[in-house]
Structure formats: structure tokens, C-alpha cells
Design an enzyme around this catalytic site. Structure first.
Site, PDB file in Angstrom:
ATOM      1  CD  GLU A   1       4.317  13.410  10.649  1.00 20.63           C
ATOM      2  OE1 GLU A   1       4.473  12.201  10.798  1.00 20.63           O
ATOM      3  OE2 GLU A   1       4.516  14.008   9.579  1.00 20.63           O
TER       4      GLU A   1
ATOM      5  N   GLY B   1       8.441  23.139   6.463  1.00 21.84           N
ATOM      6  CA  GLY B   1       7.482  22.197   7.036  1.00 21.84           C
ATOM      7  C   GLY B   1       7.900  21.772   8.437  1.00 21.84           C
TER       8      GLY B   1
ATOM      9  CG  ASP C   1       6.790  17.375   7.508  1.00 23.59           C
ATOM     10  OD1 ASP C   1       7.135  18.548   7.272  1.00 23.59           O
ATOM     11  OD2 ASP C   1       6.427  16.580   6.610  1.00 23.59           O
TER      12      ASP C   1
HETATM   13  N1  ATP Z   1      -0.371   1.745   5.055  1.00 23.36           N
HETATM   14  C1  ATP Z   1      -0.054   2.774   4.263  1.00 23.36           C
HETATM   15  N2  ATP Z   1      -0.930   3.781   4.075  1.00 23.36           N
HETATM   16  C2  ATP Z   1      -0.631   4.833   3.300  1.00 23.36           C
HETATM   17  N3  ATP Z   1       0.545   4.967   2.668  1.00 23.36           N
HETATM   18  C3  ATP Z   1       1.465   3.999   2.807  1.00 23.36           C
HETATM   19  C4  ATP Z   1       1.225   2.869   3.630  1.00 23.36           C
HETATM   20  N4  ATP Z   1       2.348   2.103   3.601  1.00 23.36           N
HETATM   21  C5  ATP Z   1       3.228   2.691   2.792  1.00 23.36           C
HETATM   22  N5  ATP Z   1       2.722   3.839   2.301  1.00 23.36           N
HETATM   23  C6  ATP Z   1       3.418   4.735   1.368  1.00 23.36           C
HETATM   24  O1  ATP Z   1       3.936   5.778   2.129  1.00 23.36           O
HETATM   25  C7  ATP Z   1       3.916   7.005   1.374  1.00 23.36           C
HETATM   26  C8  ATP Z   1       3.378   8.071   2.289  1.00 23.36           C
HETATM   27  O2  ATP Z   1       4.280   8.138   3.346  1.00 23.36           O
HETATM   28  P1  ATP Z   1       3.868   8.646   4.773  1.00 23.36           P
HETATM   29  O3  ATP Z   1       2.784   7.841   5.336  1.00 23.36           O
HETATM   30  O4  ATP Z   1       5.134   8.789   5.526  1.00 23.36           O
HETATM   31  O5  ATP Z   1       3.300  10.062   4.293  1.00 23.36           O
HETATM   32  P2  ATP Z   1       2.537  11.186   5.067  1.00 23.36           P
HETATM   33  O6  ATP Z   1       1.546  10.645   6.045  1.00 23.36           O
HETATM   34  O7  ATP Z   1       2.048  12.134   4.045  1.00 23.36           O
HETATM   35  O8  ATP Z   1       3.668  11.820   5.855  1.00 23.36           O
HETATM   36  P3  ATP Z   1       4.595  12.929   5.302  1.00 23.36           P
HETATM   37  O9  ATP Z   1       3.829  14.198   5.455  1.00 23.36           O
HETATM   38  O10 ATP Z   1       5.766  12.792   6.220  1.00 23.36           O
HETATM   39  O11 ATP Z   1       4.907  12.640   3.875  1.00 23.36           O
HETATM   40  C9  ATP Z   1       3.067   6.778   0.145  1.00 23.36           C
HETATM   41  O12 ATP Z   1       3.890   6.825  -1.009  1.00 23.36           O
HETATM   42  C10 ATP Z   1       2.495   5.392   0.348  1.00 23.36           C
HETATM   43  O13 ATP Z   1       2.518   4.647  -0.819  1.00 23.36           O
HETATM   44  C1  PAU Z   2       7.223  19.074   1.946  1.00 18.86           C
HETATM   45  C2  PAU Z   2       6.138  18.560   2.870  1.00 18.86           C
HETATM   46  C3  PAU Z   2       4.828  18.405   2.098  1.00 18.86           C
HETATM   47  C4  PAU Z   2       6.587  17.172   3.340  1.00 18.86           C
HETATM   48  O1  PAU Z   2       5.662  16.615   4.212  1.00 18.86           O
HETATM   49  C5  PAU Z   2       5.965  19.478   4.109  1.00 18.86           C
HETATM   50  O2  PAU Z   2       7.129  19.520   4.824  1.00 18.86           O
HETATM   51  C6  PAU Z   2       5.568  20.878   3.709  1.00 18.86           C
HETATM   52  O3  PAU Z   2       4.428  21.131   3.408  1.00 18.86           O
HETATM   53  N1  PAU Z   2       6.575  21.806   3.723  1.00 18.86           N
HETATM   54  C7  PAU Z   2       6.412  23.197   3.438  1.00 18.86           C
HETATM   55  C8  PAU Z   2       7.432  23.692   2.461  1.00 18.86           C
HETATM   56  C9  PAU Z   2       8.873  23.542   2.872  1.00 18.86           C
HETATM   57  O4  PAU Z   2       9.221  22.724   3.728  1.00 18.86           O
HETATM   58  O5  PAU Z   2       9.712  24.303   2.340  1.00 18.86           O
END
Ligand code: ATP
Ligand code: PAU
Ligand code: K
Length: 274
Positions: free
Chosen positions: A15, A117, A119
Site C-alpha cells: 500500500e 481513494g 486506500d
Molecule cells: N514510523 C513512522 N513513520 C512515519 N509516520 C509515522 C510513524 N509512526 C507514526 N507516524 C504518524 O503516522 C501518520 C501517517 O500515518 P500513515 O503512516 O498511516 O500514513 P500514510 O503512509 O500516508 O498512509 P495513509 O495514506 O493511509 O495516510 C503521521 O501523522 C505520522 O506522524
Molecule cells: C484522502 C487520502 C489522501 C487518504 O489517504 C486518499 O484516500 C486520497 O487521496 N483520496 C482521494 C479523494 C477521496 O477519497 O475523495
């Protein structure tokens, strides 16, 4: 790509989130382990199209203990099922011979809109299939999102706001006098604070907790029996504060870091196998 034997073949789920890459190794239907890696730097052009065997994947992507689990560097490359919300990062994997990109129309939720999204859709599908619909998923990631579906697996909708890290960073970056704070708040700050860091922490954390509570209450008005699952990098921090602030709500939350992987597993299981 060779078809999967769902009970025994290894495969990888990837992901791509806005902060980092989230990986899982599955053996058949069983999640074996998970790990996170950084985005590829924009400047580097990894030779992913050349990846014929596991040995070609850089070690910062595939840690050696995973390669070991897969039978060593010379074993056949397992398929990678990829879901991404970062198009520039997706592009790097597009030509990889063993990558299969999961797209929105493959997810059996009803009433999805085209820019939803992947995800959010996968997490909701994974949660609903594991626990039941109706379902509300809260993703405490880079963005904080709410995504809900009704009993008939139809998307009701949701909401998107800046996640905890973004709120702290943005405030620190766009103001002259406010410092960049880490969101690692050890304990809840006083609501009416008498110094700048505590005032920032108070503002962000109490409005976020109140907002989460408000969305949950509004969801329960629509679907009183609905389960609610929370995921994402800030899930534990937020749950800990919810526990202090709104214990009766926190008690109802299911905390599950691997929701997207459950969603991907559902999609992979539905794949035609010879
Ligand atoms: N080891 C880490 N590395 C990066 N971010 C972390 C970590 N641990 C906690 N976080 C926190 O997690 C948040 C990001 O969440 P996550 O990693 O789920 O995001 P992502 O990879 O962008 O996924 P999504 O697209 O689902 O948001 C940030 O606010 C960050 O502070
Ligand atoms: C909202 C985020 C950034 C969360 O990861 C992602 O799901 C995304 O880019 N979504 C597109 C816009 C929407 O979900 O309506
Ligand atoms: K953007």
C-alpha cells in the site's frame, strides 16, 4: 503472472500512502508479517522493470529476513498486489513484471465515486468483510478520513481533513512565531494553556478529539449498531486520548493496523485461479 494457489503461495501486498510504503507478506490467506519503507526519492529511478528475481529488489524495499522467508534471493519472485494513492510512486512500479495494480472498480462496494481513494475503499471493504456492515472506518494517517458504508455494502460517504502530523507541520510552517512541534504529546495538555507549545497542542488535539466524537455520534444516529474501526499511523495516540476524553466512545472502537491488507486479501482471493 502465474496464478496463485490461495492456500500456500507467498505474495506481497503493497500500500503506497502519502507518508510511506506499507508492506505485507502473505502465505496463502495468512498474513505472515508487515513492514514499512520510505517512498523512493523523486530523483532516483529504480530499475524496477528489470526485476526478474528477488535478488533484483533493493534491500531497502525487501529486508533480508523477508527474502529469507521467501526461500532466498534465487527463488521465484512472488506477485506484488499494489494499491496506491500516490500516482508518482505508482508509476515507478507500473512496469515491474510481477506487480498487479488494484483499481477502484475491482472493489465490490456500491455507490463509489470515481475519485474515491483506493486506500479508503480497501480499508472499508476489509473492515466490513471482517466484522460486518454497516461499518465506519477512521484512518488516522497523513490525512484523517472517515469512510462509511451501509448494511447493503453501499458507500454512504465520509470526510477528509489534515491528519495530526499535517496540522502541526502546517501551523509551524505558515506562521512566523509558531514553532514546529512533534505531535508526540505525552499527556493531554491543559485546555486553556499559558505557553505556546501547550496552546498549539491543546488547539489541535482537543478539536481533533471533539471532531472525531462528533462524526462518530452522527454515524451512530444513522447506523446505531455500526461497528467502527480505526487504523493509520496515529491510531494509538488518538485512541489513548479518546480513552481519557471520551472513554465511552473509545471503548467501542476496534483498533486494526492491517485493514488495507484485509481488503487486498479479499480482492486477491476473488482472483481467478487456474
Ligand atoms: N514510523 C513512522 N513513520 C512515519 N509516520 C509515522 C510513524 N509512526 C507514526 N507516524 C504518524 O503516522 C501518520 C501517517 O500515518 P500513515 O503512516 O498511516 O500514513 P500514510 O503512509 O500516508 O498512509 P495513509 O495514506 O493511509 O495516510 C503521521 O501523522 C505520522 O506522524
Ligand atoms: C484522502 C487520502 C489522501 C487518504 O489517504 C486518499 O484516500 C486520497 O487521496 N483520496 C482521494 C479523494 C477521496 O477519497 O475523495
Ligand atoms: K495533492
Amino acid at each position: 503472472m502465474t496464478p496463485l494457489k490461495p492456500t500456500e503461495d507467498p505474495w506481497l501486498a503493497l500500500e503506497i500512502g502519502n507518508s510511506r510504503l506499507h508492506w505485507a507478506l502473505f502465505i496463502g490467506n495468512t498474513l505472515n508479517c508487515t513492514w514499512d519503507t520510505d517512498h523512493f526519492p523523486e530523483s532516483s529511478t529504480p530499475q524496477l522493470p528489470e526485476c526478474k528475481s528477488l535478488a533484483d529488489l533493493p534491500p531497502e524495499i525487501l529486508p533480508s529476513f523477508i527474502t529469507g522467508k521467501l526461500g532466498g534471493k534465487n527463488s521465484t519472485h512472488p506477485p506484488i498486489f499494489l494499491a496506491s494513492v500516490v500516482p508518482q510512486q505508482t508509476a515507478l512500479w507500473q512496469t515491474h513484471p510481477h506487480v498487479r495494480i488494484i483499481t477502484l472498480p475491482e472493489i465490490p462496494l456500491l455507490n463509489m465515486y470515481p475519485t474515491l481513494g483506493i486506500d479508503r475503499a480497501l480499508a472499508l471493504w476489509g473492515a466490513g468483510k471482517n466484522w460486518s456492515f454497516p461499518m465506519l472506518v477512521i484512518d488516522a494517517g497523513t490525512a484523517l478520513t472517515f469512510t462509511g458504508a451501509a448494511a447493503n455494502k453501499s458507500l454512504v460517504g465520509g470526510a477528509i481533513l489534515p491528519g495530526l502530523g499535517l496540522q502541526f507541520n502546517n501551523l509551524g510552517e505558515k506562521t512566523a512565531q509558531l514553532p514546529q512541534l512533534k505531535q508526540e504529546i505525552i499527556s493531554l495538555p491543559p485546555r486553556f494553556a499559558l505557553n505556546t507549545p501547550a496552546a498549539i497542542q491543546s488547539g489541535i488535539i482537543y478539536t481533533m478529539l471533539a471532531g472525531i466524537k462528533d462524526f462518530i455520534m452522527a454515524w451512530w444516529e444513522l447506523f446505531p449498531e455500526s461497528k467502527i474501526v480505526i487504523k493509520g499511523g496515529d491510531r494509538i495516540l488518538l485512541c489513548n486520548y479518546l480513552q481519557i476524553q471520551f472513554p465511552e466512545i473509545a471503548a467501542h472502537l476496534i483498533v486494526e493496523p492491517n485493514l488495507i491488507f484485509w481488503g487486498i486479501r479479499e480482492i486477491v482471493a476473488a482472483f481467478p485461479v487456474n
